[in-house]
Design a protein around this motif. Structure first.
Motif, short mmCIF file in Angstrom:
data_model
loop_
_atom_site.label_atom_id
_atom_site.label_comp_id
_atom_site.label_asym_id
_atom_site.label_seq_id
_atom_site.Cartn_x
_atom_site.Cartn_y
_atom_site.Cartn_z
N GLU A 156 59.43 -76.44 52.32
CA GLU A 156 59.78 -77.03 53.61
C GLU A 156 59.61 -76.03 54.75
O GLU A 156 59.21 -76.41 55.86
CB GLU A 156 61.20 -77.58 53.56
CG GLU A 156 61.35 -78.71 52.55
CD GLU A 156 62.61 -79.54 52.75
OE1 GLU A 156 63.20 -79.48 53.84
OE2 GLU A 156 63.02 -80.23 51.81
N SER A 157 59.89 -74.76 54.50
CA SER A 157 59.70 -73.75 55.54
C SER A 157 58.23 -73.63 55.93
O SER A 157 57.88 -73.60 57.12
CB SER A 157 60.22 -72.39 55.06
OG SER A 157 61.59 -72.45 54.76
N PHE A 158 57.36 -73.57 54.92
CA PHE A 158 55.93 -73.44 55.19
C PHE A 158 55.39 -74.68 55.91
O PHE A 158 54.58 -74.57 56.83
CB PHE A 158 55.18 -73.23 53.86
CG PHE A 158 53.71 -72.96 54.02
CD1 PHE A 158 53.25 -71.99 54.90
CD2 PHE A 158 52.78 -73.69 53.30
CE1 PHE A 158 51.89 -71.75 55.05
CE2 PHE A 158 51.42 -73.46 53.44
CZ PHE A 158 50.98 -72.48 54.32
N SER A 159 55.87 -75.86 55.51
CA SER A 159 55.43 -77.10 56.15
C SER A 159 55.87 -77.16 57.61
O SER A 159 55.08 -77.52 58.50
CB SER A 159 55.99 -78.31 55.40
OG SER A 159 55.63 -78.27 54.04
N ILE A 160 57.12 -76.79 57.86
CA ILE A 160 57.64 -76.83 59.22
C ILE A 160 56.92 -75.83 60.12
O ILE A 160 56.53 -76.15 61.25
CB ILE A 160 59.16 -76.55 59.21
CG1 ILE A 160 59.91 -77.71 58.56
CG2 ILE A 160 59.70 -76.31 60.62
CD1 ILE A 160 61.33 -77.40 58.20
N ILE A 192 51.12 -80.77 53.53
CA ILE A 192 51.45 -79.45 52.99
C ILE A 192 52.71 -79.51 52.13
O ILE A 192 52.78 -78.88 51.07
CB ILE A 192 51.62 -78.43 54.14
CG1 ILE A 192 50.26 -78.15 54.79
CG2 ILE A 192 52.24 -77.14 53.64
CD1 ILE A 192 50.33 -77.18 55.95
N LEU A 193 53.70 -80.29 52.55
CA LEU A 193 54.94 -80.41 51.79
C LEU A 193 54.68 -80.94 50.38
O LEU A 193 55.17 -80.37 49.39
CB LEU A 193 55.91 -81.34 52.53
CG LEU A 193 57.30 -81.53 51.90
CD1 LEU A 193 58.05 -80.22 51.86
CD2 LEU A 193 58.08 -82.59 52.66
N VAL A 194 53.90 -82.00 50.28
CA VAL A 194 53.59 -82.58 48.96
C VAL A 194 52.76 -81.61 48.13
O VAL A 194 53.00 -81.41 46.93
CB VAL A 194 52.86 -83.92 49.13
CG1 VAL A 194 52.37 -84.43 47.77
CG2 VAL A 194 53.79 -84.95 49.77
#
Length: 538
Positions: A156-160, A192-194
């Motif tokens: 979630e951090s990378f996606s955000i 990216i999240l998935v």
């Protein structure tokens, strides 16, 4: 898994989730401050309220009930049937995306294309992003059930961060793209999240670590829908529980996002005012999202694992009951003190915070009053999150069904009150209606908790009673900071502002010192379960 191990892993999950919320909301906070100076209030209003509501509604209706049902109980189950059930979220998400997307395009007021262009593309993109995110639902539930802390934080951090970086770049170089900016950023976020979850399980399954942990899934093919010979496609007990939670989730979504539905369907505020309201709403809910939501999500898993759903206190393991009662009492005390601190200090510092953050656009008009009311609302949010997570973890199917009738009546009442209070008092009416809504839900959950523990010697609701000395310090701090605001804030220059801030800092320090002296059991709980985990590592 032993109860102490579950508690340890749950507090790690809550702590890491809280850190994730700090990152995501902090980045969103900074992004809003940036976009306020580059894009129109109307565009921000359409994205933050109208399109985000479409996205969150699709996700909530498609997956919330499945998550609650499939996270109930332990990890020892027929995961093939659970995964089959979770894949039903995808066609359900497609249905809701098409249905609600049609409503958003055909029945709701369409923004002026000269002010907010590409609205139709925005509806399609946000609906599609919800369906993409649902493709990762089996992976998310499997990870959450086995308390994979790092995976959630990293994914979630990378996606955000990716979403925010793309948004900033496009706002700087292509501001004329309007809604296209947020469409591309939203699609990037969900993709990216998935992919993070898929890639993790591709490397984890079949590895020595998975074998050592006796992980119930051995290969990626098992994470796809599979027919079980001579058995049903899904676990019908989970399916029936999902249906009960689905009826409840529909009503809870109305209560959770009620003000946005009123704004969207009844047009009580224009798009510009909706943008301002949402910015202040995000500012007011920073700590609520940082702390309360991760605690609610993580300790729902803890209570669901430690106690058996649908059984009264006499038929539970008494050691587990003792631990659950102790944890519930301390959690209630923790969130209550956080909520009281925000309420007391938020009242005197709302005007200053808005002036620094958004200038006169936010600090003039109803902005300060709105944020002051939100400070009170945070206290309701704090208590409701913990009481409901315990209640929902223990309710059996019949109790969930009965609660649905309560939620139905409350939903209708809430929408009516929201509409009339907004007509009477503008956007502040939304916050007042939410306080009423949360108050009723808290009363119901407290009644359920009291009934559950009344035949035992445990009284976890005592966590809602802070020490008298601490209450006195809160009252004194509130009075002093209000007088400080009158004399030093906010049009008397920066020196007066700094004095006002210093007065608040001294009062806050006195409150914290008193808390450490009077709530020693709570301080020990927080130190031993939330912070010590980082020293030991994951």
């Amino acid at each position: 898994m032993a109860s102490q191990d579950v508690l340890g892993q749950t507090t790690r999950l809550a702590s890491s989730s809280a850190a994730l919320q700090v990152l995501s909301r902090g980045v969103t906070f900074a992004l809003n401050a940036f976009t306020l100076r580059h894009l129109s209030r109307e565009l921000i209003g359409v994205v933050s309220v109208r399109l985000t509501l479409l996205y969150s509604t699709v996700l909530f209706l498609a997956r919330e009930a499945f998550r609650r049902a499939c996270l109930s109980g332990g990890t020892k189950r027929n995961w093939t049937k659970t995964i089959n059930l979770l894949w039903l979220t995808v066609p359900l998400g497609v249905f809701w995306s098409v249905f609600l997307g049609t409503v958003w395009l055909q029945l709701l007021e369409v923004p002026d294309p000269a002010v907010v262009p590409h609205y139709q593309a925005g509806v399609v993109a946000f609906g599609l992003s919800a369906v993409i995110e649902l493709l990762g639902e089996p992976f998310w539930v499997l990870a959450q059930a086995h308390l994979f802390v790092r995976l959630k934080v990293i994914a979630e951090s990378f996606s955000i961060l990716s979403k925010c970086v793309l948004t900033v770049i496009l706002v700087i170089f292509y501001p004329q793209w309007g809604l296209y900016i947020f469409c591309l950023a939203q699609l990037l976020y969900t993709s990216i999240l998935v992919m993070c979850y898929v890639i993790y399980f591709m490397t984890f399954l079949g590895s020595p670590e998975a074998t050592k942990k006796s992980f119930p899934v051995a290969r990626m093919k098992a994470l796809l829908p599979n027919l079980v010979e001579d058995e049903t496609f899904v676990n019908w007990k989970e399916a029936r529980l999902t249906w009960s939670f689905f009826k409840q989730s529909f009503l809870k979504q109305i209560l959770t996002e009620g003000e946005r539905y009123v704004m969207t369907f009844l047009n009580v505020l224009n798009f510009g005012d909706q943008g301002v309201y949402d910015i202040i709403n995000n500012l007011g809910s920073l700590v609520a999202r940082f702390v309360f939501l991760p605690i609610e999500e993580s300790f729902y898993v803890f209570f669901a694992k430690v106690l058996e759903r649908g059984k009264n206190v006499k038929h539970q393991k008494q050691d587990d009951v003792a631990m659950a009662a102790s944890v519930l009492e301390l959690l209630l005390k923790l969130v209550l003190l956080i909520g009281l601190t925000i309420t007391v200090f938020g009242y005197a510092y709302s005007h200053l915070a808005l002036d620094i953050y958004g200038g006169s656009m936010l600090s003039s008009g109803t902005g300060p009053s709105l944020l002051r009311c939100y400070s009170l609302y945070v206290l309701f949010l704090a208590v409701n999150g913990v009481t409901e997570c315990f209640t929902f973890a223990l309710m059996c199917k019949e109790e969930v069904d009965r609660y649905n009738f309560v939620m139905l009546a409350l939903s209708f009442t809430f929408l009516c009150i929201s509409y009339f209070l907004t007509r009477w008092h503008g956007s502040v009416g939304f916050i007042l209606a939410n306080c009423f809504n949360m108050g009723i839900r808290i009363a119901h959950s407290i009644h359920y908790i009291y009934d559950f523990f009344k035949e035992s010697t445990y009284r976890p609701l005592s966590g809602l009673l802070p020490s008298p000395l601490l209450v006195l310090v809160y009252v004194a701090s509130g009075a002093i900071t209000v007088f400080s605001e009158v004399f030093f804030c906010c049009d008397k220059g920066w020196m007066a502002r700094l004095i006002h801030i210093s007065v608040g800092a001294l009062c806050f320090a006195a409150t914290i010192v008193t808390m450490f002296c009077t709530e020693t059991k709570l301080i020990h709980f927080v130190r031993s379960h939330f912070f010590s985990r980082y020293k030991k590592g994951t």
